[in-house]
Motif scaffolding. Structure first.
Motif, mmCIF file in Angstrom:
data_model
loop_
_atom_site.group_PDB
_atom_site.id
_atom_site.type_symbol
_atom_site.label_atom_id
_atom_site.label_comp_id
_atom_site.label_asym_id
_atom_site.label_seq_id
_atom_site.Cartn_x
_atom_site.Cartn_y
_atom_site.Cartn_z
ATOM 1 N N VAL A 1 15.592 1.745 -6.127
ATOM 2 C CA VAL A 1 14.627 2.705 -7.038
ATOM 3 C C VAL A 1 13.552 1.632 -7.374
ATOM 4 N N LEU A 2 12.183 1.814 -7.004
ATOM 5 C CA LEU A 2 11.142 0.979 -7.275
ATOM 6 C C LEU A 2 9.860 1.688 -7.754
ATOM 7 N N THR A 3 9.471 1.339 -9.108
ATOM 8 C CA THR A 3 8.275 2.180 -9.873
ATOM 9 C C THR A 3 7.101 0.864 -9.485
ATOM 10 N N LEU A 4 6.036 1.367 -9.295
ATOM 11 C CA LEU A 4 4.927 0.665 -9.066
ATOM 12 C C LEU A 4 3.714 1.537 -9.744
ATOM 13 N N PRO A 5 2.635 0.702 -9.730
ATOM 14 C CA PRO A 5 1.390 1.113 -10.307
ATOM 15 C C PRO A 5 0.695 2.141 -9.068
ATOM 16 N N VAL A 29 -1.734 2.116 -7.117
ATOM 17 C CA VAL A 29 -3.106 1.165 -6.667
ATOM 18 C C VAL A 29 -2.717 0.888 -5.286
ATOM 19 N N PRO A 30 -3.520 0.540 -4.520
ATOM 20 C CA PRO A 30 -3.671 0.139 -3.195
ATOM 21 C C PRO A 30 -2.535 -0.884 -2.688
ATOM 22 N N SER A 31 -2.256 -1.979 -3.444
ATOM 23 C CA SER A 31 -1.318 -2.900 -3.310
ATOM 24 C C SER A 31 0.020 -2.219 -3.309
ATOM 25 N N ALA A 32 0.282 -1.320 -3.891
ATOM 26 C CA ALA A 32 1.503 -0.715 -4.068
ATOM 27 C C ALA A 32 2.143 -0.425 -2.482
ATOM 28 N N VAL A 33 1.302 -0.276 -1.691
ATOM 29 C CA VAL A 33 1.605 0.261 -0.238
ATOM 30 C C VAL A 33 2.679 -1.167 0.391
ATOM 31 N N ARG A 34 1.840 -2.253 0.314
ATOM 32 C CA ARG A 34 2.432 -3.459 0.776
ATOM 33 C C ARG A 34 3.799 -3.775 0.082
ATOM 34 N N VAL A 35 3.618 -3.684 -1.341
ATOM 35 C CA VAL A 35 4.950 -3.805 -2.152
ATOM 36 C C VAL A 35 6.178 -2.817 -1.497
ATOM 37 N N ALA A 36 5.822 -1.603 -1.457
ATOM 38 C CA ALA A 36 6.956 -0.847 -0.970
ATOM 39 C C ALA A 36 7.560 -0.890 0.379
ATOM 40 N N ALA A 71 -3.073 9.387 -7.938
ATOM 41 C CA ALA A 71 -3.307 8.348 -8.937
ATOM 42 C C ALA A 71 -3.914 8.854 -10.263
ATOM 43 N N ALA A 72 -5.014 9.545 -10.111
ATOM 44 C CA ALA A 72 -5.891 9.971 -11.084
ATOM 45 C C ALA A 72 -5.009 10.903 -12.205
ATOM 46 N N LEU A 73 -3.957 11.639 -11.705
ATOM 47 C CA LEU A 73 -2.723 11.993 -12.779
ATOM 48 C C LEU A 73 -1.664 11.342 -12.872
ATOM 49 N N SER A 74 -1.524 10.499 -11.914
ATOM 50 C CA SER A 74 0.081 9.799 -12.058
ATOM 51 C C SER A 74 -0.265 8.215 -11.735
ATOM 52 N N PRO A 75 -0.418 7.491 -13.029
ATOM 53 C CA PRO A 75 -0.790 6.314 -12.726
ATOM 54 C C PRO A 75 0.542 5.276 -12.278
ATOM 55 N N GLN A 76 1.430 5.809 -11.907
ATOM 56 C CA GLN A 76 2.715 5.477 -11.325
ATOM 57 C C GLN A 76 3.198 6.152 -10.181
ATOM 58 N N LEU A 77 3.944 5.412 -9.439
ATOM 59 C CA LEU A 77 4.680 6.344 -8.332
ATOM 60 C C LEU A 77 6.000 5.653 -8.456
ATOM 61 N N THR A 78 6.982 6.447 -7.814
ATOM 62 C CA THR A 78 8.348 5.685 -7.493
ATOM 63 C C THR A 78 8.823 6.065 -6.255
ATOM 64 N N ASP A 117 24.898 6.604 8.833
ATOM 65 C CA ASP A 117 24.028 7.378 9.945
ATOM 66 C C ASP A 117 22.804 7.703 9.514
ATOM 67 N N CYS A 118 22.300 7.475 8.188
ATOM 68 C CA CYS A 118 21.004 7.779 7.966
ATOM 69 C C CYS A 118 20.261 6.934 6.982
ATOM 70 N N LEU A 119 18.977 7.251 7.034
ATOM 71 C CA LEU A 119 18.128 6.229 6.076
ATOM 72 C C LEU A 119 17.044 7.461 5.283
ATOM 73 N N ALA A 120 16.946 7.459 4.266
ATOM 74 C CA ALA A 120 16.376 8.372 3.262
ATOM 75 C C ALA A 120 15.121 7.866 2.454
ATOM 76 N N MET A 121 14.089 7.986 2.351
ATOM 77 C CA MET A 121 12.977 7.690 1.611
ATOM 78 C C MET A 121 12.371 8.655 0.742
ATOM 79 N N GLY A 122 12.128 8.535 -0.447
ATOM 80 C CA GLY A 122 11.430 9.284 -1.292
ATOM 81 C C GLY A 122 10.220 8.594 -2.052
ATOM 82 N N VAL A 123 9.090 9.166 -2.149
ATOM 83 C CA VAL A 123 7.896 8.863 -2.802
ATOM 84 C C VAL A 123 7.610 9.869 -3.812
ATOM 85 N N HIS A 124 7.796 9.580 -5.109
ATOM 86 C CA HIS A 124 7.544 10.412 -6.190
ATOM 87 C C HIS A 124 6.174 10.047 -6.964
ATOM 88 N N ASP A 125 5.604 11.151 -7.511
ATOM 89 C CA ASP A 125 4.432 10.825 -8.286
ATOM 90 C C ASP A 125 4.184 12.156 -9.252
#
Length: 137
Positions: free
Chosen positions: A13-17, A19-26, A65-72, A80-88
């Motif tokens: 689990v990774l929580t990020l601000p 912001v655009p740089s979150a894409v690269r970090v994720a 981002a305006a209502l959710s300053p962080q995303l997870t 046999d599988c890979l799962a990814m979830g993006v939460h805001d």
């Protein structure tokens, strides 16, 4: 293919601000995590999975981002599988299957083309949501 991420043996689990740089970090975190789990970056599912992840995080940054300053970001995998979830915490639900869904339209084409699934799950208080993608390995 297992679809409940909680049941998968690998989880990060990774929580990020939101912001655009979150894409690269994720994306970089996904690459590192997959390698730690023994899923090689040359696996045919990995490149599409990284593109899908990038689109989901970008969507969250752009629209929530305006209502959710962080995303997870939740990464999970099994044999046999890979799962990814993006939460805001934005209450709006993205139209995964609507025509003209832009970046999410591309995501859905990739997910379905790989034999995967996608779902939006609301938070218990309906104040946010998680977009979950599951792909076969």
């Amino acid at each position: 293919m297992t679809t409940q991420s909680e049941a998968l043996p690998h989880r990060h689990v990774l929580t990020l601000p939101a912001v655009p740089s979150a894409v690269r970090v994720a994306r970089e975190t996904a690459e590192q995590t997959l390698m730690e789990w023994g899923i090689g970056l040359r696996h045919p599912t990995v490149d599409p999975a990284l593109l899908i992840l990038s689109e989901l995080v970008t969507n969250s940054v752009r629209h929530a981002a305006a209502l959710s300053p962080q995303l997870t970001v939740v990464y999970a995998a099994g044999r046999d599988c890979l799962a990814m979830g993006v939460h805001d915490r934005h209450p709006g639900r993205p139209p995964l299957f609507a025509s003209g869904a832009g970046g999410l339209g591309t995501v859905m084409e990739l997910v379905l083309g790989l034999g995967g699934t996608a779902v939006v799950r609301d938070d218990a208080d309906s104040g946010g949501k998680t977009v979950w993608i599951t792909l076969p390995l």
